[in-house]
Design a protein around this motif. Structure first.
Motif, mmCIF file in Angstrom:
data_model
loop_
_atom_site.group_PDB
_atom_site.id
_atom_site.type_symbol
_atom_site.label_atom_id
_atom_site.label_comp_id
_atom_site.label_asym_id
_atom_site.label_seq_id
_atom_site.Cartn_x
_atom_site.Cartn_y
_atom_site.Cartn_z
ATOM 1 N N UNK A 115 -2.350 -10.461 -7.721
ATOM 2 C CA UNK A 115 -2.982 -10.797 -6.441
ATOM 3 C C UNK A 115 -3.404 -9.544 -5.689
ATOM 4 N N UNK A 116 -2.540 -8.535 -5.689
ATOM 5 C CA UNK A 116 -2.867 -7.286 -4.997
ATOM 6 C C UNK A 116 -4.052 -6.595 -5.663
ATOM 7 N N UNK A 117 -4.090 -6.606 -6.988
ATOM 8 C CA UNK A 117 -5.206 -5.974 -7.707
ATOM 9 C C UNK A 117 -6.524 -6.676 -7.425
ATOM 10 N N UNK A 118 -6.467 -7.962 -7.095
ATOM 11 C CA UNK A 118 -7.682 -8.716 -6.760
ATOM 12 C C UNK A 118 -7.993 -8.675 -5.262
ATOM 13 N N UNK A 119 -7.137 -7.983 -4.481
ATOM 14 C CA UNK A 119 -7.429 -7.780 -3.073
ATOM 15 C C UNK A 119 -6.853 -8.794 -2.121
ATOM 16 N N UNK A 120 -5.881 -9.621 -2.548
ATOM 17 C CA UNK A 120 -5.388 -10.703 -1.699
ATOM 18 C C UNK A 120 -4.216 -10.303 -0.799
ATOM 19 N N UNK A 121 -3.718 -9.101 -0.915
ATOM 20 C CA UNK A 121 -2.683 -8.568 -0.025
ATOM 21 C C UNK A 121 -1.514 -9.544 0.168
ATOM 22 N N UNK A 122 -0.819 -9.868 -0.898
ATOM 23 C CA UNK A 122 0.252 -10.873 -0.810
ATOM 24 C C UNK A 122 1.441 -10.393 0.013
ATOM 25 N N UNK A 123 2.137 -11.354 0.586
ATOM 26 C CA UNK A 123 3.433 -11.107 1.222
ATOM 27 C C UNK A 123 4.499 -11.571 0.231
ATOM 28 N N UNK A 124 5.371 -10.667 -0.182
ATOM 29 C CA UNK A 124 6.371 -10.975 -1.198
ATOM 30 C C UNK A 124 7.752 -10.925 -0.560
ATOM 31 N N UNK A 125 8.523 -11.990 -0.777
ATOM 32 C CA UNK A 125 9.844 -12.114 -0.177
ATOM 33 C C UNK A 125 10.896 -12.149 -1.280
ATOM 34 N N UNK A 126 11.986 -11.422 -1.092
ATOM 35 C CA UNK A 126 13.109 -11.517 -2.022
ATOM 36 C C UNK A 126 14.404 -11.561 -1.227
#
Length: 536
Positions: A115-126
């Motif tokens: 997603x980041x490589x495609x430009x979607x700037x994901x929010x990732x939670x762990x």
């Protein structure tokens, strides 16, 4: 380029012999050969007195079109396929709904990365900690018996695969060559280049730690955001559409595109999903023990005089036996030259797993020996009944081990003879914090005990010494796969909750680092296409 398959050479061959085999196969002279690279190298050890190496080679030569035409009837000579990864979408300029990824194990990492490589700037939670802090907590539990239920073998950056053998092969159908992207990304993050060509690549825990950190840094550099110690306690669903979530600290995040990559041990998350009405059902998994032998003994049986050869490394095995009572027993997550580890994520429970470092040079080989079970074996008809069975077995193991996180253990000979073990034999158990010798026959259901007692002597016919009386059994192994399936449709979204993307092992769609990572790529693509469709 031209790809040649099924090149077979002796274990001790020279590079010149390999080159001559290429020339002979293509029927070309030395001056026509420009270059070649090894795409795949495996070995055939069925006859351990005469072990052969098997190669797939990519060749660059003069007049490749003519050569392919000349060898058109030879199934071992074909054009090298294009295995480069093709992105399915790019984020729209007016992106106003950032995708959210829950979980940062192999599946979540690749959802976030793609997603980041495609430009979607994901929010990732762990829910767990970043990988080095998590490693301290995990090793601390093994040393001091102090468990952090949010930072352990199961939870934290890198997922459960961080504390494993780091196997990077899978038998899933991968026509789009997603696996090649996974391996290339791992090499870019610091994995040994050999994972690109050995037939059974692995990494090991310590190398995985550094790789995970570099992949995290890349996601952040591309505009992604990663938040640790961020457990998801609630989902917001309106008219069957996901609209956001609530974290354990009360913070709310809005999004109509949320991937669930929680791993197979997020039991509280499964319970929350069930209560929220997300469709979830019980699925089969397997239960059993870890078995340990001296690695040198396994090497000698499987490799003979070639034991210790650096190309072969530590020997592994894969075994299965179909029992008279209708059950199947098989080896799972075999860890050559590794250790048995404490893998619980809940207090007052004992769970085992296996782990190896890249070197695979510990004294013991270990593997799970497990029995397949079905939802009909579970305590009731609830979708979460498999979770309940896991907890019952892990609690029983905790009590049998002495209620201090020691694991109950038994010599194989005693287990087969239905008598408790009192003293150790030649195989020293590797499990930390420690083991308590006891009688493991009382933990699993009778049908499992009967099946394992039948299978171990059967395995001994395939690997001499497998039923060694001094070999060690340590219990229990319950986290072989997720006990639930979070059903999704062809669009990779939950079948009754739009915008929710069940992913990876926890949702029942993967089994191991590689298949989880590949599933992550598929999920990222599905999310990207859905986001773009809504932005049109």
């Amino acid at each position: 380029m031209i790809r040649i398959t099924n090149i077979k050479l002796p274990l001790d061959h020279t590079e010149n012999q390999l080159q001559q085999e290429i020339l002979s196969t293509l029927k070309i002279s030395q001056n026509q050969l420009i270059d070649f690279t090894i795409f795949r190298r495996g070995f055939d050890a069925r006859n351990n007195k005469n072990i052969s190496l098997l190669y797939t080679i990519d060749v660059t030569s003069k007049n490749e079109v003519g050569l392919l035409k000349k060898h058109s009837k030879n199934q071992n000579v074909r054009a090298t396929p294009d295995m480069s990864y093709k992105y399915v979408a790019q984020a729209p300029e007016n992106l106003n709904d950032r995708p959210v990824v829950v979980g940062f194990g192999p599946c979540g990492i690749f959802i976030g990365l793609v997603l980041a490589e495609m430009g979607y700037k994901p929010i990732i939670l762990d829910r767990g900690k970043e990988v080095r802090e998590r490693t301290k907590d995990t090793f601390g539990f093994w040393r001091t018996r102090t468990l952090n239920t949010e930072s352990n073998v199961q939870f934290g950056e890198g997922g459960a695969g961080t504390f494993s053998d780091g196997k990077l092969w899978t038998q899933i159908n991968d026509k789009k060559h997603y696996g090649r992207k996974v391996l290339n990304d791992f090499v870019d993050a610091g994995a040994p280049e050999e994972i690109l060509y050995v037939s059974k690549p692995h990494i090991g825990t310590f190398k995985l730690v550094g790789m995970v950190e570099k992949m995290r840094a890349k996601i952040i550099e591309l505009g992604g955001e990663i938040r640790f110690s961020s457990r998801v306690d609630d989902l917001h669903i309106t008219d069957g559409q996901i609209t956001g979530l609530t974290l354990s600290n009360g913070q709310q995040i809005n999004s109509k595109h949320i991937a669930l990559a929680t791993g197979h041990s997020a039991r509280d998350t499964f319970e929350m999903l069930y209560k929220k009405g997300v469709y979830i059902e019980a699925k089969p998994f397997s239960i059993g023990f870890r078995i340990e032998h001296n690695q040198s003994s396994i090497d000698e049986v499987l490799f003979g005089k070639n034991a210790g050869n650096p190309i072969l490394g530590a020997a592994d095995y894969k075994l299965v036996h179909h029992c008279k009572n209708g059950r199947s027993v098989y080896s799972f997550c075999m860890c050559p030259g590794g250790t048995v580890v404490a893998a619980t994520s809940e207090e007052n429970r004992v769970v085992t797993n296996g782990m190896s470092q890249y070197s695979r040079n510990e004294r013991n080989a270990n593997s799970a020996i497990v029995v397949g079970i079905e939802p009909s074996d579970y305590p009731d008809d609830s979708p979460l009944a498999g979770v309940e069975l896991q907890r019952q077995l892990e609690t029983a193991a905790y009590h049998l081990g002495g209620e201090n996180y020691d694991a109950p253990a038994q010599l194989v000979g005693d287990y087969l003879d239905n008598k408790p073990s009192a003293i150790l034999g030649k195989v020293e158990p590797s499990y930390k914090p420690g083991v308590k010798l006891t009688d493991l026959t009382q933990i699993l259901p009778d049908y499992c005990r009967e099946a394992i007692q039948e299978a171990i002597p059967a395995f001994n016919k395939k690997i001499r010494g497998f039923a060694l009386k001094d070999a060690m059994l340590t219990g229990v192994e319950t986290r072989t796969s997720s006990p639930v399936s979070i059903k999704r449709g062809a669009d990779y979204q939950s079948i009754n909750t739009k915008g929710l993307y069940p992913a990876g092992e926890g949702a029942g769609y993967a089994g191991g680092i590689m298949s989880a990572a590949i599933d992550g790529i598929r999920i990222a693509e599905a999310m990207a296409l859905a986001i773009n469709e809504k932005n049109e």
